[in-house]
Design a protein around this motif. Sequence first.
Motif, PDB file in Angstrom:
ATOM      1  N   ARG A  40      31.854  39.525  42.812  1.00 32.74           N
ATOM      2  CA  ARG A  40      32.726  38.938  41.794  1.00 32.74           C
ATOM      3  C   ARG A  40      33.180  40.044  40.837  1.00 32.74           C
ATOM      4  N   THR A  41      34.490  40.099  40.572  1.00 32.69           N
ATOM      5  CA  THR A  41      35.029  41.117  39.670  1.00 32.69           C
ATOM      6  C   THR A  41      35.393  40.548  38.306  1.00 32.69           C
ATOM      7  N   THR A  42      35.426  39.221  38.203  1.00 31.00           N
ATOM      8  CA  THR A  42      35.715  38.565  36.917  1.00 31.00           C
ATOM      9  C   THR A  42      34.718  37.436  36.718  1.00 31.00           C
ATOM     10  N   ILE A  43      34.560  37.002  35.481  1.00 25.05           N
ATOM     11  CA  ILE A  43      33.630  35.912  35.207  1.00 25.05           C
ATOM     12  C   ILE A  43      34.338  34.578  35.011  1.00 25.05           C
ATOM     13  N   GLY A  44      35.631  34.533  35.236  1.00 26.56           N
ATOM     14  CA  GLY A  44      36.378  33.297  35.139  1.00 26.56           C
ATOM     15  C   GLY A  44      37.296  33.254  33.935  1.00 26.56           C
ATOM     16  N   PRO A  78      39.609  45.017  50.492  1.00 30.33           N
ATOM     17  CA  PRO A  78      40.661  44.405  49.674  1.00 30.33           C
ATOM     18  C   PRO A  78      40.105  43.432  48.634  1.00 30.33           C
ATOM     19  N   ASP A  79      40.944  43.068  47.682  1.00 27.78           N
ATOM     20  CA  ASP A  79      40.611  42.034  46.704  1.00 27.78           C
ATOM     21  C   ASP A  79      40.883  40.666  47.316  1.00 27.78           C
ATOM     22  N   ALA A  80      40.244  39.642  46.745  1.00 21.95           N
ATOM     23  CA  ALA A  80      40.458  38.268  47.215  1.00 21.95           C
ATOM     24  C   ALA A  80      40.372  37.318  46.029  1.00 21.95           C
ATOM     25  N   PRO A  81      41.148  36.230  46.047  1.00 25.46           N
ATOM     26  CA  PRO A  81      41.157  35.302  44.927  1.00 25.46           C
ATOM     27  C   PRO A  81      39.941  34.380  44.873  1.00 25.46           C
ATOM     28  N   ASN A  82      39.261  34.163  46.018  1.00 22.34           N
ATOM     29  CA  ASN A  82      38.100  33.275  46.037  1.00 22.34           C
ATOM     30  C   ASN A  82      37.137  33.710  47.141  1.00 22.34           C
ATOM     31  N   GLU A  83      35.980  33.035  47.205  1.00 23.45           N
ATOM     32  CA  GLU A  83      34.947  33.423  48.164  1.00 23.45           C
ATOM     33  C   GLU A  83      35.387  33.249  49.617  1.00 23.45           C
ATOM     34  N   LEU A  84      36.083  32.166  49.906  1.00 25.97           N
ATOM     35  CA  LEU A  84      36.550  31.925  51.268  1.00 25.97           C
ATOM     36  C   LEU A  84      37.483  33.041  51.730  1.00 25.97           C
ATOM     37  N   MET A  85      38.456  33.368  50.899  1.00 23.03           N
ATOM     38  CA  MET A  85      39.399  34.434  51.254  1.00 23.03           C
ATOM     39  C   MET A  85      38.710  35.794  51.293  1.00 23.03           C
ATOM     40  N   CYS A  86      37.664  35.953  50.526  1.00 26.58           N
ATOM     41  CA  CYS A  86      36.912  37.209  50.558  1.00 26.58           C
ATOM     42  C   CYS A  86      36.331  37.427  51.956  1.00 26.58           C
ATOM     43  N   GLY A  87      35.710  36.394  52.508  1.00 21.07           N
ATOM     44  CA  GLY A  87      35.168  36.500  53.858  1.00 21.07           C
ATOM     45  C   GLY A  87      36.242  36.717  54.904  1.00 21.07           C
ATOM     46  N   LEU A  88      37.327  35.966  54.806  1.00 22.02           N
ATOM     47  CA  LEU A  88      38.420  36.098  55.769  1.00 22.02           C
ATOM     48  C   LEU A  88      39.099  37.469  55.663  1.00 22.02           C
ATOM     49  N   ASN A  89      39.373  37.909  54.434  1.00 18.59           N
ATOM     50  CA  ASN A  89      39.999  39.225  54.241  1.00 18.59           C
ATOM     51  C   ASN A  89      39.088  40.343  54.731  1.00 18.59           C
ATOM     52  N   GLY A  90      37.788  40.184  54.517  1.00 16.11           N
ATOM     53  CA  GLY A  90      36.829  41.190  54.986  1.00 16.11           C
ATOM     54  C   GLY A  90      36.830  41.309  56.493  1.00 16.11           C
ATOM     55  N   MET A 117      38.244  36.569  40.613  1.00 12.60           N
ATOM     56  CA  MET A 117      38.590  37.513  41.670  1.00 12.60           C
ATOM     57  C   MET A 117      37.319  38.061  42.310  1.00 12.60           C
ATOM     58  N   PHE A 118      37.469  38.424  43.572  1.00 11.94           N
ATOM     59  CA  PHE A 118      36.369  38.986  44.332  1.00 11.94           C
ATOM     60  C   PHE A 118      36.813  40.297  44.972  1.00 11.94           C
ATOM     61  N   LYS A 119      35.863  41.159  45.236  1.00 11.89           N
ATOM     62  CA  LYS A 119      36.102  42.439  45.888  1.00 11.89           C
ATOM     63  C   LYS A 119      35.298  42.465  47.181  1.00 11.89           C
ATOM     64  N   VAL A 120      35.945  42.824  48.274  1.00 11.76           N
ATOM     65  CA  VAL A 120      35.264  42.948  49.560  1.00 11.76           C
ATOM     66  C   VAL A 120      34.640  44.340  49.645  1.00 11.76           C
ATOM     67  N   LEU A 121      33.372  44.373  50.005  1.00 10.10           N
ATOM     68  CA  LEU A 121      32.684  45.629  50.290  1.00 10.10           C
ATOM     69  C   LEU A 121      32.164  45.543  51.714  1.00 10.10           C
ATOM     70  N   ILE A 122      32.425  46.585  52.503  1.00 12.09           N
ATOM     71  CA  ILE A 122      31.947  46.631  53.874  1.00 12.09           C
ATOM     72  C   ILE A 122      30.820  47.656  53.920  1.00 12.09           C
ATOM     73  N   LEU A 123      29.659  47.194  54.348  1.00  9.53           N
ATOM     74  CA  LEU A 123      28.488  48.058  54.441  1.00  9.53           C
ATOM     75  C   LEU A 123      28.244  48.404  55.895  1.00  9.53           C
ATOM     76  N   VAL A 124      28.058  49.684  56.173  1.00 11.29           N
ATOM     77  CA  VAL A 124      27.639  50.125  57.500  1.00 11.29           C
ATOM     78  C   VAL A 124      26.138  50.329  57.388  1.00 11.29           C
TER      79      VAL A 124
END
Length: 74
Positions: free
Chosen positions: A66-70, A30-42, A1-8
């Motif tokens: 990354r919020t988990t190590i697999g 938001p959370d995302a299941p993978n790196e691709l979705m992390c970028g899109l969700n962000g 799992m991945f976590k989106v962080l938005i930096l100003v």
Amino acid sequence: MFKVLILVCSMALTPSECRIDNAIAVIDGPDAPNELMCGLNGQAYVAGTAIAEKHEHEYVKITCSRTTIGKTVG
């Protein structure tokens, strides 16, 4: 799992210099299941908020953490 962080970030910083510890604001996305979705969700998250408005001396940077190590072995 991945976590989106938005930096100003300040325009005084290059995108590579802008990090959690020196950003003007850090927004929990938001959370995302993978790196691709992390970028899109962000991107979708930023587009749907007032953060997307242009500010003269600031820009927005989307990061994924990354919020988990697999899966566990065994």
